[in-house]
Design a protein around this motif. Sequence first.
Motif, mmCIF file in Angstrom:
data_model
loop_
_atom_site.group_PDB
_atom_site.id
_atom_site.type_symbol
_atom_site.label_atom_id
_atom_site.label_comp_id
_atom_site.label_asym_id
_atom_site.label_seq_id
_atom_site.Cartn_x
_atom_site.Cartn_y
_atom_site.Cartn_z
ATOM 1 N N MET A 142 0.828 -1.210 0.000
ATOM 2 C CA MET A 142 0.000 0.000 0.000
ATOM 3 C C MET A 142 0.860 1.258 0.000
ATOM 4 O O MET A 142 0.597 2.210 -0.714
ATOM 5 N N CYS A 143 1.920 1.237 0.832
ATOM 6 C CA CYS A 143 2.797 2.403 0.915
ATOM 7 C C CYS A 143 3.478 2.677 -0.418
ATOM 8 O O CYS A 143 3.667 3.830 -0.807
ATOM 9 N N ALA A 144 3.843 1.595 -1.131
ATOM 10 C CA ALA A 144 4.519 1.760 -2.417
ATOM 11 C C ALA A 144 3.605 2.424 -3.433
ATOM 12 O O ALA A 144 4.034 3.277 -4.216
ATOM 13 N N GLU A 145 2.331 2.034 -3.438
ATOM 14 C CA GLU A 145 1.379 2.632 -4.372
ATOM 15 C C GLU A 145 1.059 4.070 -3.981
ATOM 16 O O GLU A 145 0.953 4.949 -4.828
ATOM 17 N N LEU A 146 0.916 4.308 -2.689
ATOM 18 C CA LEU A 146 0.568 5.637 -2.200
ATOM 19 C C LEU A 146 1.674 6.647 -2.467
ATOM 20 O O LEU A 146 1.411 7.811 -2.790
ATOM 21 N N ALA A 147 2.918 6.213 -2.354
ATOM 22 C CA ALA A 147 4.059 7.123 -2.508
ATOM 23 C C ALA A 147 4.066 7.812 -3.866
ATOM 24 O O ALA A 147 4.510 8.954 -3.993
ATOM 25 N N LYS A 148 3.561 7.135 -4.890
ATOM 26 C CA LYS A 148 3.581 7.693 -6.245
ATOM 27 C C LYS A 148 2.728 8.949 -6.372
ATOM 28 O O LYS A 148 2.961 9.779 -7.241
ATOM 29 N N PHE A 149 1.731 9.069 -5.508
ATOM 30 C CA PHE A 149 0.770 10.163 -5.640
ATOM 31 C C PHE A 149 1.017 11.308 -4.658
ATOM 32 O O PHE A 149 0.238 12.256 -4.607
ATOM 33 N N ILE A 150 2.078 11.220 -3.882
ATOM 34 C CA ILE A 150 2.357 12.263 -2.893
ATOM 35 C C ILE A 150 3.250 13.332 -3.512
ATOM 36 O O ILE A 150 4.363 13.025 -3.950
ATOM 37 N N PRO A 151 2.805 14.594 -3.574
ATOM 38 C CA PRO A 151 3.624 15.666 -4.150
ATOM 39 C C PRO A 151 4.831 15.985 -3.277
ATOM 40 O O PRO A 151 4.883 15.619 -2.094
ATOM 41 N N SER A 152 5.786 16.684 -3.874
ATOM 42 C CA SER A 152 7.067 16.936 -3.205
ATOM 43 C C SER A 152 6.913 17.680 -1.883
ATOM 44 O O SER A 152 7.614 17.390 -0.906
ATOM 45 N N GLU A 153 5.985 18.638 -1.827
ATOM 46 C CA GLU A 153 5.830 19.438 -0.604
ATOM 47 C C GLU A 153 5.428 18.574 0.582
ATOM 48 O O GLU A 153 5.984 18.686 1.677
ATOM 49 N N ILE A 154 4.464 17.667 0.356
ATOM 50 C CA ILE A 154 4.006 16.812 1.448
ATOM 51 C C ILE A 154 5.018 15.705 1.722
ATOM 52 O O ILE A 154 5.173 15.256 2.858
ATOM 53 N N ARG A 155 5.748 15.274 0.691
ATOM 54 C CA ARG A 155 6.824 14.298 0.915
ATOM 55 C C ARG A 155 7.825 14.838 1.933
ATOM 56 O O ARG A 155 8.250 14.135 2.851
ATOM 57 N N LEU A 156 8.205 16.101 1.725
ATOM 58 C CA LEU A 156 9.179 16.706 2.635
ATOM 59 C C LEU A 156 8.632 16.797 4.056
ATOM 60 O O LEU A 156 9.336 16.536 5.026
ATOM 61 N N LYS A 157 7.353 17.182 4.180
ATOM 62 C CA LYS A 157 6.762 17.303 5.514
ATOM 63 C C LYS A 157 6.800 15.967 6.252
ATOM 64 O O LYS A 157 7.154 15.897 7.429
ATOM 65 N N ILE A 158 6.419 14.902 5.536
ATOM 66 C CA ILE A 158 6.399 13.580 6.164
ATOM 67 C C ILE A 158 7.816 13.139 6.511
ATOM 68 O O ILE A 158 8.083 12.659 7.620
ATOM 69 N N ALA A 159 8.744 13.315 5.546
ATOM 70 C CA ALA A 159 10.130 12.902 5.774
ATOM 71 C C ALA A 159 10.742 13.660 6.946
ATOM 72 O O ALA A 159 11.397 13.077 7.818
ATOM 73 N N GLN A 160 10.521 14.968 6.997
ATOM 74 C CA GLN A 160 11.087 15.780 8.075
ATOM 75 C C GLN A 160 10.491 15.407 9.428
ATOM 76 O O GLN A 160 11.184 15.429 10.449
ATOM 77 N N SER A 161 9.209 15.053 9.434
ATOM 78 C CA SER A 161 8.569 14.631 10.679
ATOM 79 C C SER A 161 9.177 13.326 11.189
ATOM 80 O O SER A 161 9.442 13.171 12.387
ATOM 81 N N TYR A 169 -1.251 14.301 7.515
ATOM 82 C CA TYR A 169 -0.635 14.652 6.239
ATOM 83 C C TYR A 169 -1.438 14.085 5.066
ATOM 84 O O TYR A 169 -1.619 14.752 4.041
ATOM 85 N N LEU A 170 -1.905 12.864 5.214
ATOM 86 C CA LEU A 170 -2.682 12.246 4.135
ATOM 87 C C LEU A 170 -4.031 12.939 3.974
ATOM 88 O O LEU A 170 -4.544 13.061 2.857
ATOM 89 N N GLU A 171 -4.595 13.404 5.081
ATOM 90 C CA GLU A 171 -5.854 14.151 5.008
ATOM 91 C C GLU A 171 -5.635 15.483 4.290
ATOM 92 O O GLU A 171 -6.475 15.933 3.510
ATOM 93 N N GLU A 172 -4.485 16.102 4.558
ATOM 94 C CA GLU A 172 -4.137 17.350 3.867
ATOM 95 C C GLU A 172 -3.995 17.101 2.370
ATOM 96 O O GLU A 172 -4.453 17.889 1.539
ATOM 97 N N LEU A 173 -3.358 15.978 2.023
ATOM 98 C CA LEU A 173 -3.197 15.607 0.616
ATOM 99 C C LEU A 173 -4.564 15.394 -0.033
ATOM 100 O O LEU A 173 -4.814 15.859 -1.151
ATOM 101 N N LYS A 174 -5.453 14.726 0.683
ATOM 102 C CA LYS A 174 -6.796 14.471 0.161
ATOM 103 C C LYS A 174 -7.553 15.776 -0.058
ATOM 104 O O LYS A 174 -8.221 15.957 -1.082
ATOM 105 N N SER A 175 -7.431 16.702 0.904
ATOM 106 C CA SER A 175 -8.131 17.986 0.798
ATOM 107 C C SER A 175 -7.640 18.780 -0.403
ATOM 108 O O SER A 175 -8.432 19.369 -1.144
ATOM 109 N N GLU A 176 -6.315 18.803 -0.602
ATOM 110 C CA GLU A 176 -5.753 19.534 -1.736
ATOM 111 C C GLU A 176 -6.199 18.920 -3.060
ATOM 112 O O GLU A 176 -6.488 19.628 -4.027
ATOM 113 N N PHE A 177 -6.274 17.594 -3.095
ATOM 114 C CA PHE A 177 -6.700 16.917 -4.316
ATOM 115 C C PHE A 177 -8.153 17.253 -4.641
ATOM 116 O O PHE A 177 -8.496 17.571 -5.781
#
Length: 220
Positions: free
Chosen positions: A1-20, A74-82
């Motif tokens: 699931m994580c592998a499929e989800l990662a493809k759809f995460i934009p760079s801004e949210i990727r950084l937020k998750i990684a930094q967290s 973070y995923l909820e934020e991604l969903k809202s932006e989408f």
Amino acid sequence: MCAELAKFIPSEIRLKIAQSVVKEKGIRPLAREIGVNPKSVYKYKEGTANPGDEVMSKILAVAEQEDSIKLEEYLEELKSEFLEALELSFEPKQVLTGDSEEQKDVSEPKSPTAEEKKGVVQESTDRKPTEKSVDEKSTLRMEEVYNRIGVKKPFNRSKVEKIIGSFSESSRPNLNEIVELSGLSEEATEKYLEKLASEKIVNRDSQNTYRLSVEIERGD
């Protein structure tokens, strides 16, 4: 699931998750766990590089174990932006054509007569201002509150609603009480209280307690 989800995460949210996750785990421990050079993790922390899909999927797996609630935010934020982008893309646009039955009158406007001018002056003199400033007697709908403070995303609107809701439990709560009643972080609570205060929807007194300066009309 994580592998499929990662493809759809934009760079801004990727950084937020990684930094967290870096903040929780540390640079070297995280680097060992996801199998990358510590220098790469350091770049994620500093925001100078983004993890690729494969690395991001591993970071998501770690994040799910370490702080699933934060990951959900973070995923909820991604969903809202989408969803917001989706709504904008389907927003109907007005199309004007030469064959339209209702066309704009482009004829040259006529100059008003002396009687008309007099009537306009009289009307403007008699007219009284109807706009009411935000004061203790004002009533605002939640949608108006969101618009005044510039909050558009549903996820962030829910935070504002929680803060507003805390005033139903205590008429003059302090910051700590609002944090406790809303269930939000102190940082998020202060951020939205400042926005509300700037629009005079909330007032803070000398004792650092807050009160609503308007009545909030909630939907059904």
